[in-house]
Design a protein around this motif. Structure first.
Motif, PDB file in Angstrom:
ATOM      1  N   SER A 337       4.014   7.819 -29.158  1.00 19.20           N
ATOM      2  CA  SER A 337       4.936   6.968 -28.404  1.00 19.20           C
ATOM      3  C   SER A 337       6.381   7.282 -28.732  1.00 19.20           C
ATOM      4  N   ILE A 338       7.252   6.917 -27.804  1.00 18.44           N
ATOM      5  CA  ILE A 338       8.694   6.966 -28.028  1.00 18.44           C
ATOM      6  C   ILE A 338       9.253   5.587 -27.670  1.00 18.44           C
ATOM      7  N   THR A 339      10.412   5.292 -28.186  1.00 19.96           N
ATOM      8  CA  THR A 339      11.051   4.000 -27.923  1.00 19.96           C
ATOM      9  C   THR A 339      12.358   4.230 -27.172  1.00 19.96           C
ATOM     10  N   ILE A 340      12.582   3.431 -26.142  1.00 20.99           N
ATOM     11  CA  ILE A 340      13.826   3.529 -25.374  1.00 20.99           C
ATOM     12  C   ILE A 340      14.486   2.155 -25.300  1.00 20.99           C
ATOM     13  N   GLU A 341      15.749   2.144 -24.969  1.00 15.50           N
ATOM     14  CA  GLU A 341      16.482   0.888 -24.820  1.00 15.50           C
ATOM     15  C   GLU A 341      16.235   0.298 -23.423  1.00 15.50           C
ATOM     16  N   ALA A 342      16.065  -1.026 -23.367  1.00 10.90           N
ATOM     17  CA  ALA A 342      15.833  -1.695 -22.083  1.00 10.90           C
ATOM     18  C   ALA A 342      16.982  -1.452 -21.117  1.00 10.90           C
ATOM     19  N   ALA A 343      18.217  -1.409 -21.657  1.00 13.17           N
ATOM     20  CA  ALA A 343      19.388  -1.197 -20.800  1.00 13.17           C
ATOM     21  C   ALA A 343      19.338   0.167 -20.123  1.00 13.17           C
ATOM     22  N   ASP A 344      18.826   1.177 -20.843  1.00 14.63           N
ATOM     23  CA  ASP A 344      18.715   2.512 -20.247  1.00 14.63           C
ATOM     24  C   ASP A 344      17.674   2.524 -19.137  1.00 14.63           C
ATOM     25  N   LEU A 345      16.574   1.809 -19.358  1.00 12.80           N
ATOM     26  CA  LEU A 345      15.533   1.765 -18.339  1.00 12.80           C
ATOM     27  C   LEU A 345      16.003   1.024 -17.091  1.00 12.80           C
ATOM     28  N   GLU A 346      16.865   0.015 -17.294  1.00 11.72           N
ATOM     29  CA  GLU A 346      17.423  -0.726 -16.151  1.00 11.72           C
ATOM     30  C   GLU A 346      18.144   0.225 -15.202  1.00 11.72           C
ATOM     31  N   LYS A 347      18.805   1.218 -15.761  1.00 15.40           N
ATOM     32  CA  LYS A 347      19.548   2.185 -14.938  1.00 15.40           C
ATOM     33  C   LYS A 347      18.602   3.175 -14.264  1.00 15.40           C
ATOM     34  N   GLY A 348      17.415   3.314 -14.833  1.00 13.00           N
ATOM     35  CA  GLY A 348      16.472   4.312 -14.342  1.00 13.00           C
ATOM     36  C   GLY A 348      16.536   5.575 -15.190  1.00 13.00           C
ATOM     37  N   ILE A 349      15.373   6.048 -15.649  1.00 13.50           N
ATOM     38  CA  ILE A 349      15.308   7.264 -16.470  1.00 13.50           C
ATOM     39  C   ILE A 349      14.424   8.273 -15.748  1.00 13.50           C
ATOM     40  N   PRO A 350      14.896   9.507 -15.570  1.00  8.74           N
ATOM     41  CA  PRO A 350      14.090  10.523 -14.882  1.00  8.74           C
ATOM     42  C   PRO A 350      12.759  10.751 -15.591  1.00  8.74           C
ATOM     43  N   LEU A 351      11.691  10.845 -14.842  1.00  2.00           N
ATOM     44  CA  LEU A 351      10.384  11.123 -15.413  1.00  2.00           C
ATOM     45  C   LEU A 351      10.411  12.435 -16.185  1.00  2.00           C
ATOM     46  N   ILE A 352      11.140  13.400 -15.672  1.00  2.00           N
ATOM     47  CA  ILE A 352      11.250  14.694 -16.363  1.00  2.00           C
ATOM     48  C   ILE A 352      11.751  14.492 -17.789  1.00  2.00           C
ATOM     49  N   GLN A 353      12.756  13.656 -17.964  1.00  2.00           N
ATOM     50  CA  GLN A 353      13.323  13.409 -19.284  1.00  2.00           C
ATOM     51  C   GLN A 353      12.299  12.740 -20.209  1.00  2.00           C
ATOM     52  N   LEU A 354      11.569  11.752 -19.681  1.00  2.00           N
ATOM     53  CA  LEU A 354      10.594  11.036 -20.501  1.00  2.00           C
ATOM     54  C   LEU A 354       9.423  11.942 -20.892  1.00  2.00           C
ATOM     55  N   LEU A 355       8.999  12.806 -19.989  1.00  2.00           N
ATOM     56  CA  LEU A 355       7.923  13.738 -20.322  1.00  2.00           C
ATOM     57  C   LEU A 355       8.332  14.656 -21.467  1.00  2.00           C
ATOM     58  N   LYS A 356       9.589  15.098 -21.430  1.00  2.00           N
ATOM     59  CA  LYS A 356      10.083  15.978 -22.486  1.00  2.00           C
ATOM     60  C   LYS A 356      10.291  15.208 -23.789  1.00  2.00           C
ATOM     61  N   HIS A 410      -1.589  12.207 -23.380  1.00  2.00           N
ATOM     62  CA  HIS A 410      -0.984  10.940 -22.998  1.00  2.00           C
ATOM     63  C   HIS A 410       0.047  10.522 -24.037  1.00  2.00           C
ATOM     64  N   ALA A 411       0.986   9.684 -23.619  1.00  2.00           N
ATOM     65  CA  ALA A 411       1.986   9.119 -24.525  1.00  2.00           C
ATOM     66  C   ALA A 411       2.445   7.802 -23.941  1.00  2.00           C
ATOM     67  N   LEU A 412       2.999   6.966 -24.810  1.00  2.00           N
ATOM     68  CA  LEU A 412       3.525   5.671 -24.380  1.00  2.00           C
ATOM     69  C   LEU A 412       5.034   5.647 -24.527  1.00  2.00           C
ATOM     70  N   VAL A 413       5.692   5.014 -23.575  1.00  2.00           N
ATOM     71  CA  VAL A 413       7.136   4.749 -23.650  1.00  2.00           C
ATOM     72  C   VAL A 413       7.295   3.248 -23.883  1.00  2.00           C
ATOM     73  N   LYS A 414       7.808   2.886 -25.032  1.00  2.00           N
ATOM     74  CA  LYS A 414       7.926   1.480 -25.403  1.00  2.00           C
ATOM     75  C   LYS A 414       9.397   1.055 -25.416  1.00  2.00           C
ATOM     76  N   LEU A 415       9.613  -0.211 -25.169  1.00  2.00           N
ATOM     77  CA  LEU A 415      10.978  -0.765 -25.210  1.00  2.00           C
ATOM     78  C   LEU A 415      11.332  -1.153 -26.631  1.00  2.00           C
ATOM     79  N   ALA A 416      12.579  -0.857 -27.011  1.00  2.00           N
ATOM     80  CA  ALA A 416      13.050  -1.240 -28.342  1.00  2.00           C
ATOM     81  C   ALA A 416      13.076  -2.758 -28.461  1.00  2.00           C
ATOM     82  N   ALA A 417      12.713  -3.234 -29.657  1.00  2.00           N
ATOM     83  CA  ALA A 417      12.683  -4.704 -29.871  1.00  2.00           C
ATOM     84  C   ALA A 417      14.095  -5.256 -29.844  1.00  2.00           C
TER      85      ALA A 417
END
Length: 417
Positions: A337-356, A410-417
């Protein structure tokens, strides 16, 4: 062929044996009491990989059959670089970098060997202890005189480089002499009679046998295992993402489990013999499974291999995650898994970036090809648009986005607490 010693019989039955300098004499020596044997490992990376596992298992069986294994760290030889199997000189590492790599590698051995001061307790040694203090002139006079340039030029590690018209540095040319001297030193210090390794090391190992005899009349032995390839011809220990590392910091237990779970059908029985301690009669039953049942043998291989390298809990956790992911279609708590910020996801994150970023691919180009080829999924839904954006709407009830590359990664993208 049957041997008197349990060690040689075990290795022969399980497929470890390729060459030996003198089977009969080594067999007899092993019957005369507890002996010591070693394998050398240069510290070129912070971890060993699956390609090193066959020699580690040889040491483990050596200990299990009543003998004393030695893991020799190449603190000195790593500063030179082994030319075996290489078309160009290895990058020369600093003393500090080598020390850091050794610290990482040491974590692996204790999973397979029991270190201690008793008769069969494993020993960790470092050839820097004697190579770093050598007097060059004395070394040339006392050791170098036993090496023929003609013979050295005929060794595969040298000959292949020259035939391909690739440069071979003088420092690399010395590697064979230094490795040979290791054997002599270990016999002096620990009575070591046997060096083991892969078949690509045969020339270096046999040179050590000969050096011991010429310098001191020692009776030393060489034993090598075959260099493994999979049934399809691929080099053992390589995945689509590169080396299959043995340290958890470089490859998580789930991905390690999946490497073994994805073994080709034709390799399952062979790998169970080489990379687990399961009894041969049990392996025979697993090997006899056909059709879809072969997957049960693959699961057992993955569980046993992961248990040895990462422990029981990690193996069971990886197996359960795989079961949930592939049999139930759920995410599984222990997927990478990787962790991302909710604010970044609100803007939209390219699938290409998340796969990498998740490690499912190694580059944007690979991610784009995966998507265009129909192999990318978000929450199990295929995505064929390489401009696809992930947003908060993709976060499931478990608080994560599930990414997939093909059917098995497979991998998970989780939101930072």
């Amino acid at each position: 062929m049957a041997y008197k010693s349990e060690f040689l019989n075990t290795l022969n039955e399980r497929g470890f044996v390729h060459q030996c300098s003198d089977f009969a004499a080594l067999d007899q020596k092993l019957m005369s009491g507890t002996q010591s044997a070693y394998v050398g490992y240069d510290a070129t990376a912070p971890s060993l990989h699956v390609g090193n596992l066959i020699s580690i298992m040889m040491l483990a069986w050596f200990q299990k059959t009543g003998h004393k294994p030695i893991t020799l760290m190449g603190g000195g030889t790593t500063r030179v670089g082994d030319p075996s199997g290489k078309d160009e000189q290895r990058k020369l590492l600093s003393v500090n970098a080598i020390a850091e790599n050794i610290a990482g590698i040491k974590q692996v051995f204790s999973k397979f060997l029991t270190y201690g001061t008793d008769n069969t307790g494993a020993i960790m040694s470092n050839n820097a202890a004697w190579l770093d203090t050598l007097n060059y002139i004395d070394f040339l006079r006392d050791v170098g005189k036993h090496f023929s340039i003609n013979r050295m030029l005929s060794m595969d590690s040298v000959k292949l480089r020259l035939e391909r018209e690739q440069p071979l540095s003088f420092i690399e040319f010395n590697y064979m002499i230094l490795q040979s001297y290791d054997f002599v030193e270990l016999h002096k210090r620990h009575g070591t009679i046997l060096q083991m390794g892969g078949s690509d090391q045969w020339g270096n190992i046999i040179s050590g046998v000969e050096l011991g005899r010429r310098m001191h009349g020692y009776e030393l032995y060489a034993l090598t295992a075959p260099l493994l390839t999979t049934a399809s011809g691929a080099k053992m220990g390589k995945s689509a993402q590169g080396a299959v590392w043995l340290n958890e910091a470089m490859l998580n237990p789930y991905d390690y489990y999946q490497f073994w779970r994805n073994t080709e059908d034709a390799d399952v029985g062979r790998f169970l013999k080489l990379f687990t301690f399961l009894p041969l009669d049990e392996i025979k039953k697993l090997q006899a499974l056909g059709g879809a049942e072969i997957n049960e043998a693959k699961k057992r291989l993955a569980e046993e291999a992961t248990r040895l390298c990462h422990g029981h809990e990690a193996a069971m956790s990886a197996a359960e995650t795989a079961r949930k992911t592939f049999e139930e279609g759920a995410s599984g708590d222990n997927l990478p898994s990787i962790t991302i910020e909710a604010a970044d996801l609100e803007k939209g994150i390219p699938l290409i970036q998340l796969l990498k970023d998740s490690g499912l691919v190694t580059s944007n180009g690979e991610a784009r090809r995966l998507i265009q080829g129909g192999g990318a999924r978000v929450n199990d839904q295929p995505i064929d648009n390489d401009n696809y954006m992930c947003t908060p709407s993709h976060v499931g009830a478990d608080g994560a986005i599930k990414l997939s590359a093909g059917k098995k990664k497979h991998a998970l993208v989780k939101l930072a607490a």
